[in-house]
Design a protein around this motif. Structure first.
Motif: not given
Length: 215
Positions: A17-23
């Motif tokens: 899930r991008g908003q949780d772990t992309r960065r």
């Protein structure tokens, strides 16, 4: 429907899930794998068919997080990943980022909330998602209960990279791997100097008593 036969264009697929772990974990893991020459799909090109990429990947790393079940794309992707695991023996690894494995297995808390509305829309497909989540969450993996800059995340990345490297390239030069992982430590230490830190832990776990190297 049977999974079609494709050549394997990617060594690793990251489902997250991008908003949780992309960065955080996913971004750092992607960089570490790429620097080792491990072809990794980050799932940022929406025009690419998820099913095709999954079929073309040797290993699928599923990064569960609090909002993973909010994404229809993640749920559909996970269902196909589990299909490829069953039909073509694809290797799957699971990571639990700031979420308890039991929450994924039992679909509690945020996962429960995500399904409550969708069950009214299509109960049958929700049941298939529930099964995929439970099956995937019972795969041996890592749990990371930490903030991005407390040093635990980088150690988890080391273990994941090591596991993937050994599965793909059993004779991979340890000196090259050590060099990349040293860079991860350095980046993490630089970040920690300007970020708050809290006590937390990261550990690998195993519900079914099967180790990665024994799969």
């Amino acid at each position: 429907m049977q999974v079609s036969s494709h050549s394997r264009d990617y060594d690793v697929l990251l489902s997250y899930r991008g908003q949780d772990t992309r960065r955080t974990l996913v971004g750092h893991l992607y960089t570490a794998l790429q620097q080792l020459g491990i072809s990794t799909y980050l799932d940022i090109d929406d025009h690419v068919s998820s099913s095709e990429v999954i079929e073309q990947s040797e290993i699928a790393v599923i990064v569960f997080s609090k909002n993973y079940a909010d994404s229809l794309r993640c749920l559909d992707q996970l269902a196909y990943i589990m299909k490829c695991r069953e039909e073509r023996g694809q290797t799957n690894l699971s990571v639990f980022y700031d979420v308890d494995p039991s929450e994924v297995i039992d679909q509690g808390r945020k996962y429960k909330e995500a399904f409550q509305i969708r069950e009214l829309e299509n109960e049958k497909i929700v049941e298939s998602w529930r099964k995929s989540l439970t099956d995937a969450a019972c795969i041996s993996g890592w749990q990371v209960d930490c903030q991005p800059f407390d040093g635990q995340e980088s150690r988890c990345i080391e273990e994941i990279v090591d596991t993937i490297s050994r599965k793909l390239h059993p004779v991979l030069s340890s000196s090259n791997e050590d060099l990349i992982l040293t860079e991860i430590h350095t980046q993490d230490q630089k970040s920690s100097s300007s970020q708050p830190v809290r006590a937390s832990s990261s550990h690998s776990w195993d519900y079914d008593a099967i180790s990665f190297r024994g799969e």
